[in-house]
Each structure stands twice: as structure tokens, then as C-alpha cells.
Design a protein around this motif. Sequence first.
Motif, PDB file in Angstrom:
ATOM      1  N   ALA A 160      -3.725  -1.395  -7.603  1.00  0.00           N
ATOM      2  CA  ALA A 160      -4.226  -0.044  -7.334  1.00  0.00           C
ATOM      3  C   ALA A 160      -3.063   0.953  -7.239  1.00  0.00           C
TER       4      ALA A 160
ATOM      5  N   HIS B 141     -11.503  -1.974 -10.387  1.00  0.00           N
ATOM      6  CA  HIS B 141     -10.181  -2.027 -11.024  1.00  0.00           C
ATOM      7  C   HIS B 141     -10.281  -1.764 -12.521  1.00  0.00           C
TER       8      HIS B 141
ATOM      9  N   SER C 103      -8.234  -4.483   3.780  1.00  0.00           N
ATOM     10  CA  SER C 103      -7.469  -4.266   2.549  1.00  0.00           C
ATOM     11  C   SER C 103      -7.802  -2.875   2.018  1.00  0.00           C
TER      12      SER C 103
ATOM     13  N   LYS D 103       0.870  -1.190   0.000  1.00  0.00           N
ATOM     14  CA  LYS D 103       0.000   0.000   0.000  1.00  0.00           C
ATOM     15  C   LYS D 103       0.908   1.242   0.000  1.00  0.00           C
TER      16      LYS D 103
ATOM     17  N   PHE E  43     -15.088  -5.406  -6.863  1.00  0.00           N
ATOM     18  CA  PHE E  43     -13.684  -5.006  -6.987  1.00  0.00           C
ATOM     19  C   PHE E  43     -13.163  -5.169  -8.419  1.00  0.00           C
TER      20      PHE E  43
ATOM     21  N   LEU F  13      -4.289  -7.262  -5.809  1.00  0.00           N
ATOM     22  CA  LEU F  13      -5.188  -6.138  -6.110  1.00  0.00           C
ATOM     23  C   LEU F  13      -4.695  -4.838  -5.477  1.00  0.00           C
ATOM     24  N   GLU F  14      -4.109  -4.932  -4.285  1.00  0.00           N
ATOM     25  CA  GLU F  14      -3.559  -3.713  -3.680  1.00  0.00           C
ATOM     26  C   GLU F  14      -2.405  -3.174  -4.532  1.00  0.00           C
TER      27      GLU F  14
ATOM     28  N   GLN G  85      -7.685  -0.415  -1.215  1.00  0.00           N
ATOM     29  CA  GLN G  85      -7.505  -0.340  -2.667  1.00  0.00           C
ATOM     30  C   GLN G  85      -8.117   0.976  -3.152  1.00  0.00           C
ATOM     31  N   TYR G  86      -7.317   1.809  -3.813  1.00  0.00           N
ATOM     32  CA  TYR G  86      -7.743   3.157  -4.220  1.00  0.00           C
ATOM     33  C   TYR G  86      -8.231   3.897  -2.976  1.00  0.00           C
TER      34      TYR G  86
END
Length: 407
Positions: free
Chosen positions: A162, A197, A324, A49, A193, A158-159, A326-327
Amino acid sequence: MSMKNVLIIGGGQAGATVAQDLRKRGYEGDITLIGEEAQLPYRRPPLSKAYLAGEASIESLQVMKAPILEKNRIDLRTDSRVSSIRPAEHQVELADGQVLSYDKLVLCTGGRARPLPVAGADADNVFELRSIKDVDAIRAECTEGRHLVIIGGGFIGLEVAAVARKLGLNVTVLEGLPRVLARVTAPQISTFFEQVHREAGVQIRTDASVSGLVGSPRVSHVLLRDGEQIPADLVIVGIGLIANTELAANAGLAVDNGIVVNEFGQTSDPDIYAAGDCSNLPSAFYGRRVRLESVNNAMEQARCVAAALIGNPQPYDPVPWFWSDQYDLKLQMVGLSAGYDTCVLRGDPATRSFSLFYLRDGEIIAADAVSQPKDFMAAKKLVAARVRAEAATLADPSIPLTDLLPA
Ligand code: FAD
């Protein structure tokens, strides 16, 4: 035997917490913390992150800085790997041949990235992401406009996707299963998600089975089983974790999907404990054994081990939770959803703020909250209290979740 000397293997979140908590609980003997990494103990969540994004320093990741180690009289040995344990002698041997003795030993060895089982996985531009060292190497490759292929559509994949979009990379995520996050969430969360994405410009490819990596010493393409080749300037593999249990197994300790411990963190050897990602613990709450991979578990189980070591054992029986980022979204999850028979949506995914509840026979067993911290806080209590609820009630945002809690 009075305990004069505690030796902890693994200078991660769990190991550092055991050490510090022993002092908080008044233990006055020696504490030696042996970590194979070069760093002071640090938190891993920011690696995929803020640290990858270049928005966090190494210092901000550290869970214990030098003055705290000194104040707590914790003898941290970095760059130091334990190669074997001799339980009968109460000794461990380090890779450099040194032998150290212990009264009590704690294994906090965490896990390692699951390797991609295809040719080319050891190429120069193929990375795993578990440590500061890994991220420093990845960041050096993250130049705007480059093609990043991420293998694995789990949380870390996925993190990273992003963050990489934010850094201006072209990103493709390859997931072997029919949807991302398939092992941990319901289809509604996966669909949400995937859409987030895609809107951010990430190519998400599900049912995509990787059969090889093409190019040497640097990979230029990722080869799919159907023959398609996807261009790659760099590849990040995020396909799960293997618990580091070899030391324990070689020492004759019980190992079964993790180092087997009791509710106090004690292994099959009464003078050896284990905590964190490497341990497999009995969950009275779930009526089965579980191995958890989360910061909260590492810290809470470590505290339980420290309590047991000083002779004040308190059983550990967590309701696990995880998050988590993400964005701009924060996904917070509580409970283990495996075995659910009903999913109830609360709120509208189109608003990018909603929750999903998992029920089994009418009981709330887990919840995923997307940018809904209030629902998450309530869900932690609902799951822990094994509350039963009607789907229609849960689905109605005008009914406060706290109304469902027992008086
Ligand atoms: P670790 O932190 O893995 O520490 C184990 C340490 O032991 C390592 O430093 C290892 O080098 C050392 N070691 C192993 N064997 C030896 C040996 N023989 N001798 C000496 N040292 C040894 N969790 C969350 O709850 N939320 C998140 O958002 C989240 N994000 C994450 C993102 C990433 C990129 C990663 C990698 C993990 C994330 N996690 C997250 C998981 C969380 O970081 C782990 O659950 C937690 O770090 C477990 O702590 P641990 O101490 O058990 O293991």
C-alpha cells in the motif's frame, strides 16, 4: 534475596515497558536495558506504514526518549548484544566480552525475519523489514517507477504494498498460498484485501512459489517454480518471524515455539522472566499455550512481569488483538479465529466498512473489523465474555452489538 538489580535483554517494546513499569511500581534498584540496535527503544508498527511512507520521524517512533530514561534511572546500553547467559552465576556475557551480574533477568529478545530459503536471498537489493535500519535502506531504493516485488502476502507485505503504491512504485505481491492473509483471516477478508490492492494497481499473485532470485550482486528477476521470471528492481521478503530463543535454549531454559513461561512471565528458571514476541505463554482463556506477536501483548505481558518482579504477581491471560493499516483502511482483529466453524458478515464489503465474526459452536471466538472501530470495541467485549449469538442477529447491523453483552 532482595532484588537490587534487574537486567533486561532486548530494548524493544517489551523490554522498554518492563523497565518503565518497574519504576512506576516503585522499584528503586538498578535497571539495565541491553539492546543490540543503535536506537532508543521504538515502536515497530509504523515501520511498514507511516515511517516507510516518509510521514513519521524516528523521534515519533521512540517509546522512551533520553530524558525519560534518565528520570527513570534506566541504564540503556545500545549497540550491545548479549551472547550468553550463565544462570548458575546470575551473569550474562556481552559480545564484547563484558560480564554483567543480575538478581533477576528478563528476556525480551523478540524475533527476527524468517529468511527466504533460496539462492540469491543475500543480494544487495533484497530486504527484510524489521528495523529502522532496514526501512532506511529500503527507502533509499524506493524511486518512483521502479519494480518492487514483495515476497509474502501477510500483514507486513500488504502494508508495504500500500505504501509503495503511494510512493509510485510498480508492485507485485507473491503469495505461496492460495490467498493473502491465509494464516490469520477467513477467505472473505482475503478476497476483500486482494480486491482493494488490485484496484490500487498492485499485482497480486497467489499460489506463487518462489524458487530463486536471479542476478548478482543485485537481483534483476524473481524466479517462480513454474519457470516464470518477474522483473525486480528491489525485493522485500515478509514471510514471518522466528522467535529469538537461542540465548534461552543455550542457558538450559525450556523452549518450545518461544521461551516457555508461566502466567506471570516466569521461565523454567525462577530468576529469569520473558515477555513479548519471544515468549510462549499459557492461555487459560484458550486452554492451550500461545505465542503472540503484537504490540499490545508485548506491553501487557511486560507489565505483568514487572508486577511479578516487585512481588505482586498477577496472572496474565490476554484476549489478543492486532491491527493493520492499508491505504485508508484500518483492519482491527480480536481473538484467535483458529477452529471456527461459522463466519458471519456484518455490513457490506463494497462500502469498505464491515466486520466478520468467527463462531465455534455458537460462541463468538474472534472478529475482524474493517474500518469499523465501534464493532471492534464491542467485539473485544463479546469475545472476552464468550458470548453466544445467533448468526442472523450478528449479521443485522440494525441490532447494536452491545445488546448481545451480558447485563
Ligand atoms: P521486538 O520489538 O522485536 O524487540 C526485541 C529487541 O531485542 C530488538 O531490538 C532486538 O534487536 C533485541 N535483541 C534480541 N536479541 C538480543 C540480544 N541477544 N542482545 C541484545 N538485544 C537483543 N504489532 C501490532 O500489534 N500491530 C501492528 O500493526 C504491527 N505492525 C508491525 C510492523 C512491522 C514492520 C513489524 C516488524 C512488526 C509489527 N508488529 C505489529 C509487531 C510488533 O512490533 C511486535 O509484536 C513487538 O515489537 C514485539 O515487541 P518485543 O519487545 O517482544 O520484540
